[in-house]
Design a protein around this motif. Structure first.
Motif, PDB file in Angstrom:
ATOM      1  N   VAL A 124       5.845 -10.521  14.695  1.00 21.35           N
ATOM      2  CA  VAL A 124       6.379  -9.218  15.106  1.00 21.35           C
ATOM      3  C   VAL A 124       5.974  -8.186  14.061  1.00 21.35           C
ATOM      4  O   VAL A 124       6.311  -8.313  12.884  1.00 21.35           O
ATOM      5  CB  VAL A 124       7.918  -9.274  15.248  1.00 21.35           C
ATOM      6  N   GLY A 125       5.218  -7.152  14.498  1.00 19.89           N
ATOM      7  CA  GLY A 125       4.776  -6.091  13.581  1.00 19.89           C
ATOM      8  C   GLY A 125       3.291  -6.167  13.333  1.00 19.89           C
ATOM      9  O   GLY A 125       2.768  -7.237  12.988  1.00 19.89           O
ATOM     10  N   VAL A 146       0.320   1.814  17.013  1.00 21.39           N
ATOM     11  CA  VAL A 146       0.618   2.685  15.878  1.00 21.39           C
ATOM     12  C   VAL A 146       0.068   4.070  16.207  1.00 21.39           C
ATOM     13  O   VAL A 146      -1.115   4.212  16.509  1.00 21.39           O
ATOM     14  CB  VAL A 146      -0.029   2.123  14.590  1.00 21.39           C
ATOM     15  N   ASP A 191       7.750  -6.975  10.295  1.00 24.54           N
ATOM     16  CA  ASP A 191       8.106  -5.707  10.923  1.00 24.54           C
ATOM     17  C   ASP A 191       8.668  -4.679   9.949  1.00 24.54           C
ATOM     18  O   ASP A 191       9.476  -3.829  10.327  1.00 24.54           O
ATOM     19  CB  ASP A 191       9.075  -5.966  12.101  1.00 24.54           C
ATOM     20  N   GLY A 192       8.228  -4.759   8.678  1.00 26.37           N
ATOM     21  CA  GLY A 192       8.481  -3.678   7.727  1.00 26.37           C
ATOM     22  C   GLY A 192       9.884  -3.668   7.143  1.00 26.37           C
ATOM     23  O   GLY A 192      10.701  -4.551   7.376  1.00 26.37           O
ATOM     24  N   ARG A 211      -2.121   6.992   3.179  1.00 28.61           N
ATOM     25  CA  ARG A 211      -2.016   6.254   1.916  1.00 28.61           C
ATOM     26  C   ARG A 211      -3.242   5.372   1.721  1.00 28.61           C
ATOM     27  O   ARG A 211      -3.995   5.111   2.656  1.00 28.61           O
ATOM     28  CB  ARG A 211      -0.781   5.338   1.941  1.00 28.61           C
TER      29      ARG A 211
HETATM   30  C1  LIG Z   1       2.838   5.400  -1.573  1.00 27.76           C
HETATM   31  C2  LIG Z   1       2.570   3.932  -1.493  1.00 27.76           C
HETATM   32  C3  LIG Z   1       1.440   3.399  -2.081  1.00 27.76           C
HETATM   33  C4  LIG Z   1       1.200   2.011  -2.027  1.00 27.76           C
HETATM   34  N1  LIG Z   1       0.103   1.495  -2.654  1.00 27.76           N
HETATM   35  C5  LIG Z   1      -0.090   0.145  -2.635  1.00 27.76           C
HETATM   36  C6  LIG Z   1      -1.212  -0.458  -3.306  1.00 27.76           C
HETATM   37  O1  LIG Z   1      -2.050   0.220  -3.910  1.00 27.76           O
HETATM   38  N2  LIG Z   1      -1.355  -1.820  -3.249  1.00 27.76           N
HETATM   39  C7  LIG Z   1      -0.449  -2.588  -2.587  1.00 27.76           C
HETATM   40  O2  LIG Z   1      -0.603  -3.815  -2.587  1.00 27.76           O
HETATM   41  N3  LIG Z   1       0.602  -2.057  -1.940  1.00 27.76           N
HETATM   42  C8  LIG Z   1       0.808  -0.710  -1.952  1.00 27.76           C
HETATM   43  N4  LIG Z   1       1.874  -0.176  -1.307  1.00 27.76           N
HETATM   44  C9  LIG Z   1       2.747  -1.067  -0.528  1.00 27.76           C
HETATM   45  C10 LIG Z   1       2.116  -1.301   0.842  1.00 27.76           C
HETATM   46  O3  LIG Z   1       1.784  -0.077   1.438  1.00 27.76           O
HETATM   47  C11 LIG Z   1       3.109  -2.057   1.705  1.00 27.76           C
HETATM   48  O4  LIG Z   1       3.452  -3.255   1.041  1.00 27.76           O
HETATM   49  C12 LIG Z   1       2.490  -2.429   3.050  1.00 27.76           C
HETATM   50  O5  LIG Z   1       2.063  -1.310   3.762  1.00 27.76           O
HETATM   51  C13 LIG Z   1       3.527  -3.171   3.872  1.00 27.76           C
HETATM   52  O6  LIG Z   1       2.871  -3.710   4.995  1.00 27.76           O
HETATM   53  P1  LIG Z   1       3.692  -4.525   6.069  1.00 27.76           P
HETATM   54  O7  LIG Z   1       2.688  -4.953   7.064  1.00 27.76           O
HETATM   55  O8  LIG Z   1       4.553  -5.529   5.410  1.00 27.76           O
HETATM   56  O9  LIG Z   1       4.701  -3.449   6.682  1.00 27.76           O
HETATM   57  P2  LIG Z   1       4.387  -2.132   7.539  1.00 27.76           P
HETATM   58  O10 LIG Z   1       3.067  -1.573   7.200  1.00 27.76           O
HETATM   59  O11 LIG Z   1       5.593  -1.269   7.389  1.00 27.76           O
HETATM   60  O12 LIG Z   1       4.278  -2.652   9.046  1.00 27.76           O
HETATM   61  C14 LIG Z   1       5.410  -3.016   9.792  1.00 27.76           C
HETATM   62  C15 LIG Z   1       5.045  -2.872  11.259  1.00 27.76           C
HETATM   63  O13 LIG Z   1       6.128  -3.393  12.044  1.00 27.76           O
HETATM   64  C16 LIG Z   1       6.247  -2.607  13.192  1.00 27.76           C
HETATM   65  N5  LIG Z   1       7.586  -2.740  13.752  1.00 27.76           N
HETATM   66  C17 LIG Z   1       8.756  -2.245  13.290  1.00 27.76           C
HETATM   67  N6  LIG Z   1       9.753  -2.527  14.143  1.00 27.76           N
HETATM   68  C18 LIG Z   1       9.214  -3.246  15.153  1.00 27.76           C
HETATM   69  C19 LIG Z   1       9.743  -3.833  16.350  1.00 27.76           C
HETATM   70  N7  LIG Z   1      11.036  -3.723  16.676  1.00 27.76           N
HETATM   71  N8  LIG Z   1       8.902  -4.499  17.168  1.00 27.76           N
HETATM   72  C20 LIG Z   1       7.591  -4.628  16.870  1.00 27.76           C
HETATM   73  N9  LIG Z   1       7.028  -4.072  15.752  1.00 27.76           N
HETATM   74  C21 LIG Z   1       7.849  -3.390  14.912  1.00 27.76           C
HETATM   75  C22 LIG Z   1       5.958  -1.188  12.716  1.00 27.76           C
HETATM   76  O14 LIG Z   1       5.545  -0.375  13.792  1.00 27.76           O
HETATM   77  C23 LIG Z   1       4.834  -1.432  11.701  1.00 27.76           C
HETATM   78  O15 LIG Z   1       3.562  -1.289  12.276  1.00 27.76           O
HETATM   79  C24 LIG Z   1       2.130   1.183  -1.356  1.00 27.76           C
HETATM   80  C25 LIG Z   1       3.276   1.737  -0.754  1.00 27.76           C
HETATM   81  C26 LIG Z   1       3.509   3.098  -0.829  1.00 27.76           C
HETATM   82  C27 LIG Z   1       4.769   3.677  -0.205  1.00 27.76           C
END
Ligand SMILES: Cc1cc2nc3c(=O)[nH]c(=O)nc-3n(C[C@H](O)[C@H](O)[C@H](O)COP(=O)(O)OP(=O)(O)OC[C@H]3O[C@@H](n4cnc5c(N)ncnc54)[C@H](O)[C@@H]3O)c2cc1C
Length: 414
Positions: A22-23, A49, A172-173, A55
């Protein structure tokens, strides 16, 4: 199906798979691709998305190794800038100041510590790869809830569809609905800071340096982009970050050049600005009731030291390996035992990274002289003592011990 709840779960399912992810952020996309390539019937559940993400993410060496193992790196490389040197400049103006310290990837016999890429490029490339992956089904819908049974879990989607699986991966973040649905608690905290994020074009070349000024309000970090520009993460007091974000392009560019001590000459704003309040989150468990968490669903911390997604990809690499070996041994891939193995493998890495980023951030904010002195001495020693410097560089990239197979150039076959 053995129990009443399983009968209920499977009875109304419109499709049946081994795993649901999921996500479709970077963690979810990488997870879904890796599972499907390992021969598990996988469904990726996520809405399309819509927002453009300006970023950037620095993918460190172990993440690059994993993307190579998945045959994705060749597509990513043309959009990424190598981080060959990391320069730390103490901009605190305090009594105890550290000397300028430069870490060179060549000291570790690496071309680069990692590569910086725009999130929208990374997500697009991973999304395209997911679409072309055999054994991976994509459902463009939001997850709304689940009912976990002894043998499988039924997921309810906003479209009214139901999916039945043995394992759910919550990618899912930070607000993870999957985490909530299986009742995993979180510990959260806030910092008195916000990060202004903006991409910059500048007159002087970055020569593949990542330059980090340590200031009394937090790091001010310029990370090279492919081409001549850099991405900036400027950590400030929340009200100052908002003031900066409200400036017109020319005034902001001048202010950022002043803060960067003109190391890259004249600067120009390239794209939108974003402000992120800084905080942290840790899930108290990595899995429960046939669900495992990866990425920001499991841990969030400030954008300091480029750790967030790199830690998330280590979750992905570890979970895929554990699930595939459970499948190969004929075990139930969503069992408490398998989730327990995942918990044990990931907890130390997550705790140590969260603590290190927290300590580094707080050591900049504190007015306590002994802490300032310790930070300065640490950087001084790192600049002078080569074995210590190499150890810090290696640990900064990823834990040296227990790298998952996908991060050691190995693939996980059917
Ligand atoms: C300013 C900034 C700079 C960063 N720089 C770095 C870096 O240089 N190096 C690094 O390693 N990390 C960095 N990070 C951290 C990195 O961006 C995050 O760790 C990463 O984007 C998280 O990815 P993710 O896939 O876990 O979550 P997300 O990218 O948040 O993805 C979660 C997904 O789940 C989906 N979702 C939510 N709810 C549901 C639902 N009910 N059903 C289905 N889908 C759903 C959302 O739509 C989303 O697409 C940075 C963060 C920030 C804020």
């Amino acid at each position: 199906m053995t129990s009443t709840s399983d009968a209920r779960a499977a009875g109304t399912a419109t499709s049946v798979h081994d795993v649901a992810v999921v996500g479709a952020g970077p963690s979810g996309l990488a997870m879904a691709i890796a599972l499907a390539r390992s021969g598990l019937f996988t469904v990726l559940i996520a809405p399309d998305v819509t927002a453009e993400d300006d970023r950037t993410t620095a993918l460190l060496d172990s993440s690059v190794e994993m993307l190579k193992s998945l045959d994705l790196w060749e597509r990513i490389l043309p959009h990424a800038a190598p981080l060959a040197h990391m320069r730390i400049i103490d901009g605190t103006e305090r009594l105890f100041r550290a000397p300028e310290t430069v870490f060179d990837a060549s000291e570790l016999k690496l071309e680069a510590f990692g590569y910086n890429i725009r999130n929208r490029d990374l997500n697009r490339i991973l999304g395209e790869a997911a679409s072309g992956t055999e054994g991976l089904t994509r459902i463009h819908a939001r997850f709304e809830g689940l009912e976990a049974g002894a043998d499988c879990t039924r997921l309810d989607l906003e479209t009214g569809e139901h999916v039945c699986v043995r394992l759910v991966v919550g990618a899912d973040g930070r607000n993870s609905p999957v985490r909530d649905a299986v009742g995993i608690d979180t510990k959260t905290w806030r910092y008195p800071q916000a990060a202004l994020i903006v991409n910059l074009d500048h007159d002087l070349p970055h020569r593949f340096h990542s330059t980090e000024f340590h200031t009394p309000t937090g790091p001010f970090t310029l990370v090279p982009l492919s081409g001549r520009g850099s991405s900036l993460v400027c950590v400030e007091r929340p009200e100052v970050a908002q003031e900066l974000a409200a400036m017109d392009d020319d005034t902001l560019a001048l202010e950022l050049e002043r803060r960067a001590r003109s190391v890259y000459g004249k600067m120009r704003i390239d794209g939108a600005r974003q402000v992120y309040p800084l905080g942290g989150l840790t899930a108290t468990r990595m899995g429960a009731r046939r669900a495992a968490l990866v990425g920001e669903a499991a841990h969030v911390f400030p954008p300091i030291g480029a750790q967030g997604l790199n830690l998330g990809l280590r979750d992905v690499a570890a979970l895929v390996e554990i699930v595939v070996s459970a499948r190969d041994r004929g075990e139930d891939i969503g069992s408490d035992e398998v989730l327990g193995r995942y918990e044990r493998q990931r907890r130390a890495d997550i705790t140590s990274r969260t603590t290190a980023v927290d300590l580094l951030n707080r050591s900049l904010l504190t007015d306590m002289l002994p802490v300032q002195a310790l930070r300065s001495i640490g950087l001084y020693l790192a600049s002078r003592v080569a074995p210590l410097r190499r150890m810090l560089m290696r640990e900064g990239i990823a834990p040296v011990l227990a790298r998952p197979k996908l991060m050691r150039g190995l693939t996980l076959g059917r």
